[in-house]
Scaffold this motif. Sequence first.
Motif, PDB file in Angstrom:
ATOM      1  N   PRO A   7       0.744  -1.207   0.048  1.00 40.72           N
ATOM      2  CA  PRO A   7      -0.044   0.006   0.117  1.00 40.72           C
ATOM      3  C   PRO A   7       0.798   1.065  -0.089  1.00 40.72           C
ATOM      4  N   MET A   8       0.336   2.229  -0.466  1.00 44.27           N
ATOM      5  CA  MET A   8       0.928   3.765  -0.361  1.00 44.27           C
ATOM      6  C   MET A   8      -0.192   4.579   0.023  1.00 44.27           C
ATOM      7  N   GLU A   9      -0.158   5.284   1.326  1.00 43.09           N
ATOM      8  CA  GLU A   9      -0.920   5.996   1.663  1.00 43.09           C
ATOM      9  C   GLU A   9      -1.114   7.260   0.707  1.00 43.09           C
ATOM     10  N   GLY A  10      -2.427   7.520   0.424  1.00 48.19           N
ATOM     11  CA  GLY A  10      -2.655   8.600  -0.445  1.00 48.19           C
ATOM     12  C   GLY A  10      -2.631   8.556  -1.943  1.00 48.19           C
ATOM     13  N   LEU A  11      -2.137   7.265  -2.313  1.00 48.08           N
ATOM     14  CA  LEU A  11      -2.052   6.847  -3.710  1.00 48.08           C
ATOM     15  C   LEU A  11      -2.351   5.551  -4.090  1.00 48.08           C
ATOM     16  N   LEU A  12      -1.515   4.643  -3.545  1.00 48.99           N
ATOM     17  CA  LEU A  12      -1.915   3.181  -3.915  1.00 48.99           C
ATOM     18  C   LEU A  12      -2.923   2.324  -3.008  1.00 48.99           C
ATOM     19  N   ASP A  13      -4.138   3.017  -3.411  1.00 48.14           N
ATOM     20  CA  ASP A  13      -5.160   2.507  -2.654  1.00 48.14           C
ATOM     21  C   ASP A  13      -5.964   1.717  -3.431  1.00 48.14           C
ATOM     22  N   PHE A  14      -7.345   1.332  -3.166  1.00 50.40           N
ATOM     23  CA  PHE A  14      -8.109   0.353  -3.868  1.00 50.40           C
ATOM     24  C   PHE A  14      -8.124   0.279  -5.254  1.00 50.40           C
ATOM     25  N   ARG A  15      -8.315   1.925  -5.702  1.00 46.88           N
ATOM     26  CA  ARG A  15      -8.302   2.083  -7.084  1.00 46.88           C
ATOM     27  C   ARG A  15      -7.093   1.740  -8.002  1.00 46.88           C
ATOM     28  N   LEU A  16      -5.935   2.135  -7.293  1.00 43.10           N
ATOM     29  CA  LEU A  16      -4.644   1.731  -7.995  1.00 43.10           C
ATOM     30  C   LEU A  16      -4.224   0.412  -7.834  1.00 43.10           C
ATOM     31  N   ARG A  17      -4.658  -0.203  -6.683  1.00 41.20           N
ATOM     32  CA  ARG A  17      -4.706  -1.781  -6.682  1.00 41.20           C
ATOM     33  C   ARG A  17      -5.326  -2.397  -7.892  1.00 41.20           C
ATOM     34  N   ASP A  18      -6.484  -1.989  -8.174  1.00 44.20           N
ATOM     35  CA  ASP A  18      -7.297  -2.463  -9.365  1.00 44.20           C
ATOM     36  C   ASP A  18      -6.666  -2.416 -10.612  1.00 44.20           C
ATOM     37  N   THR A  19      -5.928  -1.261 -10.748  1.00 46.96           N
ATOM     38  CA  THR A  19      -5.414  -1.139 -11.964  1.00 46.96           C
ATOM     39  C   THR A  19      -4.139  -1.777 -12.390  1.00 46.96           C
ATOM     40  N   LEU A  20      -3.268  -1.911 -11.139  1.00 47.41           N
ATOM     41  CA  LEU A  20      -2.121  -2.394 -11.110  1.00 47.41           C
ATOM     42  C   LEU A  20      -2.219  -4.011 -11.346  1.00 47.41           C
ATOM     43  N   THR A  21      -3.147  -4.411 -10.469  1.00 49.86           N
ATOM     44  CA  THR A  21      -3.261  -5.806 -10.528  1.00 49.86           C
ATOM     45  C   THR A  21      -3.889  -6.374 -11.782  1.00 49.86           C
ATOM     46  N   ARG A  22      -4.673  -5.457 -12.591  1.00 45.28           N
ATOM     47  CA  ARG A  22      -4.963  -6.007 -13.922  1.00 45.28           C
ATOM     48  C   ARG A  22      -3.957  -5.943 -14.969  1.00 45.28           C
ATOM     49  N   VAL A  23      -2.705  -5.134 -14.742  1.00 40.99           N
ATOM     50  CA  VAL A  23      -1.725  -5.367 -15.669  1.00 40.99           C
ATOM     51  C   VAL A  23      -1.112  -6.702 -15.434  1.00 40.99           C
ATOM     52  N   GLY A  24      -0.924  -7.157 -14.037  1.00 36.09           N
ATOM     53  CA  GLY A  24      -0.776  -8.613 -13.577  1.00 36.09           C
ATOM     54  C   GLY A  24       0.628  -8.766 -12.831  1.00 36.09           C
ATOM     55  N   GLY A  25       0.852 -10.080 -12.552  1.00 32.43           N
ATOM     56  CA  GLY A  25       2.080 -10.425 -11.830  1.00 32.43           C
ATOM     57  C   GLY A  25       2.247 -10.506 -10.426  1.00 32.43           C
ATOM     58  N   PHE A  26       0.839 -10.111  -9.869  1.00 29.02           N
ATOM     59  CA  PHE A  26       1.008 -10.065  -8.375  1.00 29.02           C
ATOM     60  C   PHE A  26       0.148 -11.183  -7.774  1.00 29.02           C
ATOM     61  N   ASP A  27       0.623 -11.652  -6.647  1.00 27.65           N
ATOM     62  CA  ASP A  27      -0.026 -12.897  -6.060  1.00 27.65           C
ATOM     63  C   ASP A  27      -1.020 -12.124  -4.922  1.00 27.65           C
ATOM     64  N   GLU A  28      -0.786 -11.136  -4.261  1.00 27.49           N
ATOM     65  CA  GLU A  28      -1.326 -10.564  -2.866  1.00 27.49           C
ATOM     66  C   GLU A  28      -1.444  -9.184  -2.939  1.00 27.49           C
ATOM     67  N   CYS A  29      -2.292  -8.467  -2.285  1.00 29.56           N
ATOM     68  CA  CYS A  29      -2.135  -7.179  -2.030  1.00 29.56           C
ATOM     69  C   CYS A  29      -2.336  -6.892  -0.436  1.00 29.56           C
ATOM     70  N   VAL A  30      -1.933  -5.829   0.043  1.00 31.12           N
ATOM     71  CA  VAL A  30      -2.266  -5.295   1.308  1.00 31.12           C
ATOM     72  C   VAL A  30      -2.749  -3.713   1.259  1.00 31.12           C
ATOM     73  N   SER A  31      -4.002  -3.784   1.994  1.00 34.43           N
ATOM     74  CA  SER A  31      -4.731  -2.728   1.876  1.00 34.43           C
ATOM     75  C   SER A  31      -3.926  -1.465   2.447  1.00 34.43           C
ATOM     76  N   GLU A  32      -4.029  -0.037   2.183  1.00 29.95           N
ATOM     77  CA  GLU A  32      -3.631   1.050   3.018  1.00 29.95           C
ATOM     78  C   GLU A  32      -4.064   0.699   4.518  1.00 29.95           C
TER      79      GLU A  32
END
Length: 311
Positions: A7-32
């Motif tokens: 996570p990145m406070e103020g930027l890498l939130d659920f919206r950007l998680r959605d965007t980056l995981t669509r690109v691919g390569g990730f196994d897991e995310c952690v929320s802000e």
Amino acid sequence: MRILLAPMEGLLDFRLRDTLTRVGGFDECVSEFIRVNNTLLPSHRFYRYVPELHENCRTRSGVPVKVQLLGSDINCMAENASKVASLGAYGIDINFGCPAPTVNRNRGGAALLKEPDLMFAIVKAIRKAVTANIPVTAKMRLGYDSTEQALVCAKALEEGGAEEIVVHARTKTDGYKPPAYWDWISKIRSTVNVPVVANGEIWTAEDAKRCQEVSGCRDIMIGRGAVANPALALMIRGKRNQNLSWDEIKEILYLYWLNLEKTVDTRSRGGRIKQWLHYLSREYQEAKRDFEIVKRFTNLDEFTFYWKQGR
């Protein structure tokens, strides 16, 4: 190898998680982090930070999301962990690494690295409060202003019941200044018997490989590196040998902007795009140019025209 999205406070939130995981390569995310003070938070607070709870706690591309909690009240942390677990959390992560002064002044994040006994108690209480099928993990730094208690803190997390520890290889005082001290992660790995994930200063596939070699960790977590290069996880896996083209990045930025439109006001949307362009400028000269143009935008029509109609 597992690759986790930080996570990145103020930027890498659920919206950007959605965007980056669509690109691919990730196994897991952690929320802000969700700040826990002295009360049981209402359900809508958890849904606001982690709307993926409505979708089996997974992004739209199917990547699971752990819910991260931050706080120092043992009972309150446990009660909130139990609450979010009842909402369908995939896992609970505990933040012992945030270096923000406002967080630390309120006895949260990296400030707790000065109190390993309290770290132990928080993890133990949360582990007891949620069912065994829900993993409880923790993220820590190497210490507050020194590495003196790094091994003690890691051991406290393990003994409290953390099933995995993510280690950001810098102290709170180091902030985000390079270098990251990956060799200290190796020392922590030798001290605990639970999996350790390496984090910090991974900007390229070569960085990832070197981090794995120095730390001895198979698994890594990336945050700023993924924001600067959305294809980084795929490149680390060897599924791409070069960055996305700028035209591909523009399309991703546009879709992200549309995603922001649903829940963020126009001015704040512009701030999020400028933040992302700032990170992208590490990899793309075009991002520097576009930053100068986009920073003047005040409404969606201008942005749409710019990205869809060209220069």
